[in-house]
Design a protein around this motif. Sequence first.
Motif, PDB file in Angstrom:
ATOM      1  N   GLN A 437     -72.961  28.009 -17.707  1.00 23.51           N
ATOM      2  CA  GLN A 437     -73.252  28.781 -16.501  1.00 23.51           C
ATOM      3  C   GLN A 437     -72.836  28.014 -15.239  1.00 23.51           C
ATOM      4  OE1 GLN A 437     -77.500  29.933 -17.741  1.00 23.51           O
ATOM      5  NE2 GLN A 437     -76.904  31.637 -16.409  1.00 23.51           N
ATOM      6  N   THR A 438     -73.069  26.710 -15.261  1.00 20.57           N
ATOM      7  CA  THR A 438     -72.653  25.884 -14.119  1.00 20.57           C
ATOM      8  C   THR A 438     -71.138  25.922 -13.967  1.00 20.57           C
ATOM      9  OG1 THR A 438     -74.503  24.385 -14.610  1.00 20.57           O
ATOM     10  CG2 THR A 438     -72.845  23.610 -13.035  1.00 20.57           C
ATOM     11  N   GLU A 439     -70.449  25.845 -15.100  1.00 19.64           N
ATOM     12  CA  GLU A 439     -68.985  25.880 -15.089  1.00 19.64           C
ATOM     13  C   GLU A 439     -68.474  27.197 -14.518  1.00 19.64           C
ATOM     14  OE1 GLU A 439     -65.883  24.272 -18.260  1.00 19.64           O
ATOM     15  OE2 GLU A 439     -66.650  26.249 -18.841  1.00 19.64           O
ATOM     16  N   GLU A 440     -69.100  28.290 -14.909  1.00 17.50           N
ATOM     17  CA  GLU A 440     -68.683  29.598 -14.404  1.00 17.50           C
ATOM     18  C   GLU A 440     -68.950  29.723 -12.908  1.00 17.50           C
ATOM     19  OE1 GLU A 440     -66.924  31.991 -15.932  1.00 17.50           O
ATOM     20  OE2 GLU A 440     -66.766  30.458 -17.504  1.00 17.50           O
ATOM     21  N   ALA A 441     -70.060  29.149 -12.462  1.00 10.85           N
ATOM     22  CA  ALA A 441     -70.380  29.180 -11.031  1.00 10.85           C
ATOM     23  C   ALA A 441     -69.346  28.388 -10.238  1.00 10.85           C
ATOM     24  CB  ALA A 441     -71.776  28.607 -10.789  1.00 10.85           C
ATOM     25  N   VAL A 442     -68.925  27.242 -10.770  1.00  9.35           N
ATOM     26  CA  VAL A 442     -67.901  26.433 -10.104  1.00  9.35           C
ATOM     27  C   VAL A 442     -66.581  27.198 -10.052  1.00  9.35           C
ATOM     28  CG1 VAL A 442     -66.504  24.324 -10.264  1.00  9.35           C
ATOM     29  CG2 VAL A 442     -68.968  24.224 -10.682  1.00  9.35           C
ATOM     30  N   LYS A 443     -66.246  27.862 -11.156  1.00  9.54           N
ATOM     31  CA  LYS A 443     -65.000  28.649 -11.197  1.00  9.54           C
ATOM     32  C   LYS A 443     -65.041  29.769 -10.151  1.00  9.54           C
ATOM     33  CE  LYS A 443     -63.615  27.891 -16.028  1.00  9.54           C
ATOM     34  NZ  LYS A 443     -63.403  28.535 -17.352  1.00  9.54           N
ATOM     35  N   ALA A 444     -66.167  30.439 -10.066  1.00 12.47           N
ATOM     36  CA  ALA A 444     -66.303  31.520  -9.088  1.00 12.47           C
ATOM     37  C   ALA A 444     -66.156  30.987  -7.664  1.00 12.47           C
ATOM     38  CB  ALA A 444     -67.651  32.213  -9.264  1.00 12.47           C
ATOM     39  N   PHE A 445     -66.746  29.843  -7.426  1.00 14.93           N
ATOM     40  CA  PHE A 445     -66.640  29.214  -6.109  1.00 14.93           C
ATOM     41  C   PHE A 445     -65.187  28.847  -5.806  1.00 14.93           C
ATOM     42  CE2 PHE A 445     -66.490  25.246  -3.592  1.00 14.93           C
ATOM     43  CZ  PHE A 445     -67.086  25.690  -2.409  1.00 14.93           C
ATOM     44  N   GLN A 446     -64.501  28.258  -6.771  1.00 14.08           N
ATOM     45  CA  GLN A 446     -63.107  27.865  -6.584  1.00 14.08           C
ATOM     46  C   GLN A 446     -62.226  29.078  -6.302  1.00 14.08           C
ATOM     47  OE1 GLN A 446     -62.769  25.747 -10.332  1.00 14.08           O
ATOM     48  NE2 GLN A 446     -62.735  23.751  -9.295  1.00 14.08           N
ATOM     49  N   ALA A 447     -62.487  30.160  -7.013  1.00  9.70           N
ATOM     50  CA  ALA A 447     -61.696  31.380  -6.810  1.00  9.70           C
ATOM     51  C   ALA A 447     -61.913  31.935  -5.404  1.00  9.70           C
ATOM     52  CB  ALA A 447     -62.079  32.425  -7.859  1.00  9.70           C
ATOM     53  N   ASP A 448     -63.166  31.964  -4.959  1.00  6.60           N
ATOM     54  CA  ASP A 448     -63.473  32.486  -3.631  1.00  6.60           C
ATOM     55  C   ASP A 448     -62.856  31.628  -2.524  1.00  6.60           C
ATOM     56  OD1 ASP A 448     -64.904  34.551  -4.723  1.00  6.60           O
ATOM     57  OD2 ASP A 448     -66.872  33.618  -4.422  1.00  6.60           O
ATOM     58  N   LYS A 450     -60.094  29.926  -2.868  1.00  3.68           N
ATOM     59  CA  LYS A 450     -58.653  29.808  -3.127  1.00  3.68           C
ATOM     60  C   LYS A 450     -58.243  28.389  -3.546  1.00  3.68           C
ATOM     61  CE  LYS A 450     -57.327  33.642  -0.106  1.00  3.68           C
ATOM     62  NZ  LYS A 450     -58.702  34.172  -0.054  1.00  3.68           N
ATOM     63  N   LEU A 451     -59.096  27.807  -4.388  1.00  2.95           N
ATOM     64  CA  LEU A 451     -58.809  26.503  -4.973  1.00  2.95           C
ATOM     65  C   LEU A 451     -58.357  26.703  -6.417  1.00  2.95           C
ATOM     66  CD1 LEU A 451     -62.050  24.683  -3.745  1.00  2.95           C
ATOM     67  CD2 LEU A 451     -59.735  24.324  -2.838  1.00  2.95           C
ATOM     68  N   LYS A 452     -57.769  25.683  -6.992  1.00  2.00           N
ATOM     69  CA  LYS A 452     -57.353  25.761  -8.394  1.00  2.00           C
ATOM     70  C   LYS A 452     -58.592  25.935  -9.262  1.00  2.00           C
ATOM     71  CE  LYS A 452     -54.659  23.356 -11.927  1.00  2.00           C
ATOM     72  NZ  LYS A 452     -53.861  22.139 -12.261  1.00  2.00           N
ATOM     73  N   VAL A 453     -58.612  26.993 -10.075  1.00  6.12           N
ATOM     74  CA  VAL A 453     -59.787  27.322 -10.877  1.00  6.12           C
ATOM     75  C   VAL A 453     -59.786  26.506 -12.169  1.00  6.12           C
ATOM     76  CG1 VAL A 453     -61.068  29.135 -12.052  1.00  6.12           C
ATOM     77  CG2 VAL A 453     -59.871  29.647  -9.905  1.00  6.12           C
ATOM     78  N   THR A 454     -60.642  25.493 -12.219  1.00  2.25           N
ATOM     79  CA  THR A 454     -60.731  24.601 -13.377  1.00  2.25           C
ATOM     80  C   THR A 454     -62.139  24.530 -13.951  1.00  2.25           C
ATOM     81  OG1 THR A 454     -61.210  22.683 -11.991  1.00  2.25           O
ATOM     82  CG2 THR A 454     -58.885  23.157 -12.439  1.00  2.25           C
ATOM     83  N   GLY A 455     -63.132  24.867 -13.131  1.00  2.00           N
ATOM     84  CA  GLY A 455     -64.513  24.707 -13.577  1.00  2.00           C
ATOM     85  C   GLY A 455     -64.988  23.267 -13.478  1.00  2.00           C
ATOM     86  N   VAL A 456     -64.149  22.413 -12.931  1.00  2.00           N
ATOM     87  CA  VAL A 456     -64.480  20.997 -12.769  1.00  2.00           C
ATOM     88  C   VAL A 456     -64.750  20.722 -11.297  1.00  2.00           C
ATOM     89  CG1 VAL A 456     -63.641  18.622 -12.992  1.00  2.00           C
ATOM     90  CG2 VAL A 456     -63.094  20.314 -14.761  1.00  2.00           C
ATOM     91  N   LEU A 457     -65.819  19.992 -11.048  1.00  2.00           N
ATOM     92  CA  LEU A 457     -66.196  19.676  -9.677  1.00  2.00           C
ATOM     93  C   LEU A 457     -65.709  18.270  -9.340  1.00  2.00           C
ATOM     94  CD1 LEU A 457     -67.774  21.080  -7.388  1.00  2.00           C
ATOM     95  CD2 LEU A 457     -69.813  19.892  -8.164  1.00  2.00           C
ATOM     96  N   LYS A 458     -64.687  18.205  -8.498  1.00  2.00           N
ATOM     97  CA  LYS A 458     -64.109  16.930  -8.089  1.00  2.00           C
ATOM     98  C   LYS A 458     -63.166  17.166  -6.909  1.00  2.00           C
ATOM     99  CE  LYS A 458     -61.478  12.906  -9.743  1.00  2.00           C
ATOM    100  NZ  LYS A 458     -60.696  12.304 -10.841  1.00  2.00           N
ATOM    101  N   GLY A 459     -62.931  16.106  -6.131  1.00  2.00           N
ATOM    102  CA  GLY A 459     -61.934  16.156  -5.071  1.00  2.00           C
ATOM    103  C   GLY A 459     -62.123  17.287  -4.084  1.00  2.00           C
ATOM    104  N   ASP A 460     -61.103  18.143  -3.956  1.00  2.00           N
ATOM    105  CA  ASP A 460     -61.119  19.224  -2.968  1.00  2.00           C
ATOM    106  C   ASP A 460     -62.279  20.191  -3.191  1.00  2.00           C
ATOM    107  OD1 ASP A 460     -58.894  18.182  -1.773  1.00  2.00           O
ATOM    108  OD2 ASP A 460     -57.480  19.545  -2.751  1.00  2.00           O
TER     109      ASP A 460
END
Length: 491
Positions: A437-448, A450-460
């Motif tokens: 669930q955390t991974e999916e939340a990160v992916k959703a955030f990245q998509a919103d 306009k970041l590369k959607v990886t599900g990984v929280l790091k860098g940008d």
Amino acid sequence: MKVVTYLSDENKELERTKEENTGYIRMKKFKFIMLLFCVIFLTAGITTAAFALGDKKAVNVNNRPEFDKLYQAYDDIKANYYQNVKSQTLIDGAINGMVESLNDPFSDYMTKSEASQFHDTISSSFEGIGAEVQEKDGYIVVIAPIKGSPAEKAGLKPNDKILAVNGKNIQGMSANQAILLIRGKKGTKVTLTIQRAGAKDQSKLTITRDTIPVQTVYPEMLKNGVAKIQITTFSDGTYKELQKAIDQMKKKGMKSLIIDVRQNPGGLLDQAIKIANLFVPEGKTILQVEDRNGKIQKYVAEDGTKIKVPTVVLIDGGSASASEILAGALHESAGIPLVGVKSYGKGTVQTAIDFKDGSNLKYTVQKWLTPNGEWIHKKGIQPQYKVNLPDYANLPVIDANTTLKRSSVSSAVKAAEQMLKALGYHPGKVDGYFDAQTEEAVKAFQADEKLKVTGVLKGDTTNKLIAKVSELITKNDTQLKKAESVVKKEK
């Protein structure tokens, strides 16, 4: 030997110099910038005229029996220690020991090499991470980050303990020693090991040093003629900046005013007095100073231009030193309400001595009091209207260089989950475990974003997450909203 009376450990300040054997006294300005970027604002001082220094009498050490033990220890170590020891090392150690025995975080001794490095760095540029610190109970503690600085953007907060710098344990170091490790040239990185107030876990925060903003006043027109003017520090030009800001707000229809000194660690007292004079009626007290014998001197407001629109002052735990002087003066002598949370609590004044060999001794000589005679040292100023920021405003820092991904378990993961939840995402159970669930939340955030959607929280992704939470705090500024409500009632 040169004796200097400190107005403040920040930017340009007046100094009184007494050259021995001549009795010649002169005034000059010099830069004494102590941030973590090169600046640290630890001292709220008083105008030099308040501290006329009497002639120093030469001390005849041969007639001072209390030094006998010191001389014996020095002679024995020089003669019998298993290695050769430089005389200057022992002398520096003795002076440093005397200063440390005061148990005063605002008193300090710098050796010739430390003072030289410190002043060389100060005079070179306004570069670093941009935060004020002090030594407290053996720890280096953040008083406040500077607005717009790398420290603020990275999420450094008041009362954060800095435990290590680039892996080097700094517990037990003086603030000066720690600062020399932390600051550096623009573009270079420094990794701080941080412990947030009240937390058991530690986290690492890598910050890229940069040029620190020199602007100190930020005006903004809110709704219904309410102007907000933020003062981030009391620097050499702050009073003039504030005058311009007030003129701008008047042209935009200012009907009431909010002075925001949250996260303002202080600075030049003469600037705080000038600003207070805009609000405090003539003849009313701005502050008092008291020496060791209990002798008190008052500073009162003078005639001149006065701001007469309804006003409120915002304070918090990062409001220290000159900020507290201003808040205390406006509240007690001008009846201006204070909104926010308890201020930092810095109520002492320091003097510094520059020795001929280049070393430097700074120690506390007086305390300052509010107009009503209150000494707020270590107590702070309590606001009339106490208002906390949302819980997510005090979340632990997350290092953008740390990889947080599926199956990671840490306090940083828990902080990320709390941030995502505050932003409206659904990271699942907030427990510090990076699950699906955390991974999916990160992916959703990245998509919103306009970041590369990886599900990984790091860098940008981490940097953007921190930035969005910062925007949310600004949008949901409960303290500012309360100040707007209060200032409307003051009309």
